[in-house]
Design a protein around this motif. Structure first.
Motif, PDB file in Angstrom:
ATOM      1  N   TYR A  33       0.857  -1.186   0.000  1.00 51.82           N
ATOM      2  CA  TYR A  33       0.000   0.000   0.000  1.00 51.82           C
ATOM      3  C   TYR A  33       0.893   1.237   0.000  1.00 51.82           C
ATOM      4  N   TYR A  35       0.779   5.412   0.901  1.00 53.99           N
ATOM      5  CA  TYR A  35       0.069   6.501   1.547  1.00 53.99           C
ATOM      6  C   TYR A  35       0.904   7.768   1.437  1.00 53.99           C
ATOM      7  N   PHE A  45      -4.662   7.546   1.527  1.00 51.17           N
ATOM      8  CA  PHE A  45      -4.396   6.318   0.785  1.00 51.17           C
ATOM      9  C   PHE A  45      -4.252   6.626  -0.699  1.00 51.17           C
ATOM     10  N   GLN A  48      -3.081   0.406  -3.817  1.00 52.25           N
ATOM     11  CA  GLN A  48      -2.699  -0.879  -3.246  1.00 52.25           C
ATOM     12  C   GLN A  48      -2.479  -1.901  -4.350  1.00 52.25           C
ATOM     13  N   ARG A  55      -5.109  -3.450  -6.769  1.00 51.31           N
ATOM     14  CA  ARG A  55      -6.318  -3.915  -6.080  1.00 51.31           C
ATOM     15  C   ARG A  55      -7.259  -2.769  -5.724  1.00 51.31           C
ATOM     16  N   GLY A  97      -4.759  -9.880   1.066  1.00 49.55           N
ATOM     17  CA  GLY A  97      -5.429  -8.724   0.517  1.00 49.55           C
ATOM     18  C   GLY A  97      -6.920  -8.785   0.765  1.00 49.55           C
ATOM     19  N   ASP A  98      -7.314  -9.454   1.852  1.00 53.33           N
ATOM     20  CA  ASP A  98      -8.746  -9.639   2.085  1.00 53.33           C
ATOM     21  C   ASP A  98      -9.340  -8.602   3.013  1.00 53.33           C
ATOM     22  N   GLY A  99      -8.583  -7.580   3.354  1.00 58.43           N
ATOM     23  CA  GLY A  99      -9.131  -6.497   4.155  1.00 58.43           C
ATOM     24  C   GLY A  99      -9.039  -6.693   5.640  1.00 58.43           C
ATOM     25  N   THR A 100      -8.483  -7.790   6.091  1.00 61.66           N
ATOM     26  CA  THR A 100      -8.305  -7.975   7.532  1.00 61.66           C
ATOM     27  C   THR A 100      -6.822  -8.067   7.857  1.00 61.66           C
ATOM     28  N   GLY A 101      -6.521  -8.075   9.129  1.00 60.97           N
ATOM     29  CA  GLY A 101      -5.135  -8.171   9.535  1.00 60.97           C
ATOM     30  C   GLY A 101      -4.462  -6.823   9.573  1.00 60.97           C
ATOM     31  N   GLU A 102      -3.258  -6.811  10.079  1.00 57.09           N
ATOM     32  CA  GLU A 102      -2.569  -5.547  10.281  1.00 57.09           C
ATOM     33  C   GLU A 102      -1.691  -5.182   9.098  1.00 57.09           C
ATOM     34  N   LEU A 103      -1.514  -3.883   8.949  1.00 60.94           N
ATOM     35  CA  LEU A 103      -0.590  -3.351   7.975  1.00 60.94           C
ATOM     36  C   LEU A 103       0.696  -2.972   8.697  1.00 60.94           C
ATOM     37  N   PHE A 105       3.961  -0.657   8.392  1.00 60.79           N
ATOM     38  CA  PHE A 105       4.402   0.525   7.672  1.00 60.79           C
ATOM     39  C   PHE A 105       5.917   0.680   7.730  1.00 60.79           C
TER      40      PHE A 105
END
Lengths: 114, 112
Positions: A33, A35, A45, A48, A55, A97-103, A105
């Motif tokens: 991602y 930013y 943002f 991604q 995506r 890439g399913d929108g959960t979990g931590e990013l 940086f």
């Protein structure tokens, strides 16, 4: 240390120029991602990628482009730079890439356009 | 994603618990609550996330109200190094929504 590596850490350039920011994700992470953080806009943002494919797209200008390479590193290209492009640019990565979990940086690339 | 409302700033004494509130009254059933923090000009750091149950990890606890319209991040023993901007983010899972949308956050200042 998040495991996400961004280069360069600092970059000073002139208006009208083009720069490339590079990001190496954590080992095993497939998503990258980008930013942008400027003083007056907060964290915005941009875009991604997941396993080489775009995506999601955010507020990314047409003068900006990005790609993710087969080795999963990513580059953000900024062209025809303007004073307002001066900002911190952060890259983040995640496993899926399913929108959960931590990013996770990186420490960012600080771009100054004079 | 649902919008969140956080106080602009808060102070906390070193060694005391810091309780950071967040309102997310329009949250929907498949949306998670995430907390990140950003220490001055560094990359944001993940703290914790939850769906409906309270969560705890080595950094913090997350308390989500039963109606899920608000939550509180608790740093049990704040230190000077916890001074940062704390972001509460609501994010849906699955589908095509992969991004985190950061608001203004809460600037937590831990005082000696």
């Amino acid at each position: 240390d998040s495991g996400v590596t961004q280069t360069p850490k600092h970059l000073i350039t002139a208006t009208g120029q083009r720069v490339t920011l590079r990001c190496s994700p954590r080992s095993g992470d497939l998503s990258v991602y980008w930013y942008q953080q400027s003083l007056d806009q907060g964290l915005q943002f941009l875009i991604q990628y997941y396993n080489g494919e775009e995506r999601a797209k955010g507020n990314i200008l047409e003068r900006f482009s990005a790609q993710q390479f087969p080795d999963l590193h990513s580059e953000l290209n900024l062209s025809s730079l303007e004073l307002g492009d001066s900002a911190l640019y952060f890259c983040a990565s995640s496993v899926g890439g399913d929108g959960t979990g931590e990013l996770f940086f990186g420490e960012g690339s600080r771009l100054t356009v004079l | 994603d649902a919008k969140t409302t956080q106080p602009t700033s808060m102070d906390c004494a070193e060694g005391r618990a810091a309780n950071l509130p967040c309102n997310h009254s329009t949250i929907s059933g498949n949306e998670y609550v995430y907390w990140y923090r950003q220490i001055h000009s560094q990359g944001p750091q993940y703290i914790i996330h939850g769906l409906k149950n309270n969560e705890t990890n080595e950094m913090a606890s997350l308390i989500i109200t039963e109606d899920r319209k608000s939550s509180t991040l608790i740093l049990p023993h704040a230190t000077l190094r916890d001074t940062a901007v704390y972001y509460c983010i609501v994010r849906s899972s699955g589908g095509s929504n992969y991004k985190l949308t950061f608001g203004k956050g809460t600037l937590l200042t831990v005082n000696p």
